[in-house]
Design a protein around this motif. Structure first.
Motif, PDB file in Angstrom:
ATOM      1  N   UNK A  75      42.485  49.700  39.283  1.00 53.55           N
ATOM      2  CA  UNK A  75      41.061  49.480  39.205  1.00 53.55           C
ATOM      3  C   UNK A  75      40.626  48.539  40.601  1.00 53.55           C
ATOM      4  N   UNK A  76      39.168  48.390  40.701  1.00 55.35           N
ATOM      5  CA  UNK A  76      38.926  47.611  42.057  1.00 55.35           C
ATOM      6  C   UNK A  76      38.181  46.383  41.395  1.00 55.35           C
ATOM      7  N   UNK A  77      38.161  45.940  40.439  1.00 51.65           N
ATOM      8  CA  UNK A  77      37.404  44.650  40.242  1.00 51.65           C
ATOM      9  C   UNK A  77      38.241  43.514  39.861  1.00 51.65           C
ATOM     10  N   UNK A  78      39.570  43.586  40.028  1.00 48.84           N
ATOM     11  CA  UNK A  78      40.624  42.491  39.746  1.00 48.84           C
ATOM     12  C   UNK A  78      40.453  41.618  40.954  1.00 48.84           C
ATOM     13  N   UNK A  79      40.438  40.181  40.701  1.00 48.20           N
ATOM     14  CA  UNK A  79      40.109  39.428  41.691  1.00 48.20           C
ATOM     15  C   UNK A  79      41.441  38.773  42.523  1.00 48.20           C
ATOM     16  N   UNK A  80      41.104  38.986  43.817  1.00 41.42           N
ATOM     17  CA  UNK A  80      42.137  38.435  44.668  1.00 41.42           C
ATOM     18  C   UNK A  80      41.742  38.240  46.086  1.00 41.42           C
ATOM     19  N   UNK A  81      42.423  37.421  46.939  1.00 32.97           N
ATOM     20  CA  UNK A  81      42.173  37.365  48.091  1.00 32.97           C
ATOM     21  C   UNK A  81      43.261  37.242  49.187  1.00 32.97           C
ATOM     22  N   UNK A  82      43.041  38.264  50.012  1.00 32.10           N
ATOM     23  CA  UNK A  82      44.246  38.518  51.235  1.00 32.10           C
ATOM     24  C   UNK A  82      44.361  37.181  52.251  1.00 32.10           C
ATOM     25  N   UNK A  83      45.555  36.576  52.121  1.00 36.99           N
ATOM     26  CA  UNK A  83      45.687  35.198  52.960  1.00 36.99           C
ATOM     27  C   UNK A  83      45.032  33.992  52.212  1.00 36.99           C
ATOM     28  N   UNK A  84      44.879  34.090  50.976  1.00 42.04           N
ATOM     29  CA  UNK A  84      44.217  32.914  49.995  1.00 42.04           C
ATOM     30  C   UNK A  84      45.005  31.885  50.324  1.00 42.04           C
ATOM     31  N   UNK A  85      44.427  30.610  50.180  1.00 42.44           N
ATOM     32  CA  UNK A  85      45.028  29.466  50.290  1.00 42.44           C
ATOM     33  C   UNK A  85      45.274  28.890  48.787  1.00 42.44           C
ATOM     34  N   UNK A  86      46.431  28.887  48.312  1.00 43.72           N
ATOM     35  CA  UNK A  86      46.704  28.770  46.734  1.00 43.72           C
ATOM     36  C   UNK A  86      46.599  27.282  46.160  1.00 43.72           C
ATOM     37  N   UNK A  87      46.157  26.615  47.254  1.00 45.40           N
ATOM     38  CA  UNK A  87      46.189  25.040  46.947  1.00 45.40           C
ATOM     39  C   UNK A  87      44.516  24.950  46.673  1.00 45.40           C
ATOM     40  N   UNK A  88      43.647  25.973  46.830  1.00 48.03           N
ATOM     41  CA  UNK A  88      42.425  25.797  46.644  1.00 48.03           C
ATOM     42  C   UNK A  88      42.047  26.225  45.101  1.00 48.03           C
ATOM     43  N   UNK A  89      41.087  25.262  44.494  1.00 53.25           N
ATOM     44  CA  UNK A  89      40.863  25.603  43.228  1.00 53.25           C
ATOM     45  C   UNK A  89      39.752  26.705  43.072  1.00 53.25           C
ATOM     46  N   UNK A  90      39.694  27.330  41.802  1.00 52.72           N
ATOM     47  CA  UNK A  90      38.892  28.479  41.523  1.00 52.72           C
ATOM     48  C   UNK A  90      39.248  29.860  42.256  1.00 52.72           C
ATOM     49  N   UNK A  91      38.421  30.814  42.591  1.00 53.02           N
ATOM     50  CA  UNK A  91      38.397  31.983  43.088  1.00 53.02           C
ATOM     51  C   UNK A  91      38.978  31.962  44.522  1.00 53.02           C
ATOM     52  N   UNK A  92      38.766  31.105  45.319  1.00 48.64           N
ATOM     53  CA  UNK A  92      39.329  31.288  46.676  1.00 48.64           C
ATOM     54  C   UNK A  92      40.867  31.046  46.686  1.00 48.64           C
ATOM     55  N   UNK A  93      41.450  30.643  45.580  1.00 48.28           N
ATOM     56  CA  UNK A  93      43.011  30.343  45.816  1.00 48.28           C
ATOM     57  C   UNK A  93      43.720  31.382  45.121  1.00 48.28           C
ATOM     58  N   UNK A  94      43.078  32.437  44.729  1.00 45.81           N
ATOM     59  CA  UNK A  94      43.983  33.502  43.958  1.00 45.81           C
ATOM     60  C   UNK A  94      44.346  34.555  45.067  1.00 45.81           C
ATOM     61  N   UNK A  95      45.735  34.772  44.969  1.00 45.08           N
ATOM     62  CA  UNK A  95      46.030  35.570  46.147  1.00 45.08           C
ATOM     63  C   UNK A  95      46.583  36.914  45.504  1.00 45.08           C
ATOM     64  N   UNK A  96      46.658  37.148  44.230  1.00 47.38           N
ATOM     65  CA  UNK A  96      46.680  38.495  43.669  1.00 47.38           C
ATOM     66  C   UNK A  96      46.364  38.150  42.181  1.00 47.38           C
ATOM     67  N   UNK A  97      45.990  39.315  41.427  1.00 46.87           N
ATOM     68  CA  UNK A  97      45.841  39.383  40.114  1.00 46.87           C
ATOM     69  C   UNK A  97      46.852  38.466  39.209  1.00 46.87           C
ATOM     70  N   UNK A  98      46.786  37.890  38.353  1.00 47.53           N
ATOM     71  CA  UNK A  98      47.686  37.189  37.433  1.00 47.53           C
ATOM     72  C   UNK A  98      47.110  37.026  36.090  1.00 47.53           C
TER      73      UNK A  98
END
Length: 209
Positions: free
Chosen positions: A58-81
């Protein structure tokens, strides 16, 4: 190095079930709560520890390519978990991204209502919700609305347990909108850090029942 790890992991899952084959994957995330996200292009699904695809792509799972995982919230999510049996999903309304949560069956269990939100930790998450309040009409008979924002603590049922802060300077128009940053961070099941407008931190004790 990363590509070699991905290809090695793909080799571990050649067959899924008795006849289903899952191939041409671009990425496999680590297992969490007995589920691992797998990506094909811009879509993600989930496999279990037997290698069965239990949540379809599905295309609605939240992730960010190259995410900084130290960030709080959405910006820190590198892959759906999955955390606490919940995984973040996204939809866009009037150009504004809103976030909610699905369960391990892929069903939406917490509505898309957050402008920013953390994954669950020890059964709790913090996020920013908003109210759209009708204030009347102007001389051109156009409806006027005011937005009110709250940073809240929720449980895995989506129940609001605490109102923590009042975010400001959020522009709810498509051209000016930016994801608001979270002011709060859970330190433990009974302590939370809150960053004030002066950028100073305070520690607050939570009294959850």
């Amino acid at each position: 190095m990363k590509k070699h790890i991905i290809f090695a992991m793909l080799a571990m899952f050649p067959l899924f079930g008795s006849s289903q084959q899952l191939s041409e994957l671009d990425e496999i995330a680590p297992f969490s709560e007995a589920l691992a996200a797998v990506r094909r292009g811009g879509e993600w699904g989930f496999i279990n520890e037997q290698g069965t695809l239990v949540i379809d792509f599905r295309d609605d799972l939240v992730w960010n390519a190259g995410a900084d995982t130290s960030e709080l919230g959405i910006a820190g999510i590198a892959s759906p978990t999955f955390r606490g049996g919940r995984c973040l999903v996204k939809k866009t309304l009037d150009g504004i991204p809103l976030y909610g949560f699905i369960d391990t069956e892929g069903k939406l269990v917490i509505e898309h209502q957050f402008l920013n939100v953390t994954p669950f930790s020890d059964g709790y998450a913090t996020g920013i919700i908003f109210e759209k309040v009708f204030r009347g009409e102007n001389e051109f008979k156009l409806k006027i609305f005011e937005h009110k924002f709250h940073e809240v603590l929720i449980n895995t049922s989506g129940e609001i347990l605490e109102y923590l802060a009042k975010p400001d300077q959020i522009q709810m128009t498509r051209s000016r909108y930016k994801t608001p940053w979270l002011r709060t961070k859970l330190l433990s099941t009974n302590l939370i850090a809150i960053r004030g407008g002066d950028n100073r931190l305070e520690v607050k004790k939570l009294e959850l029942h």
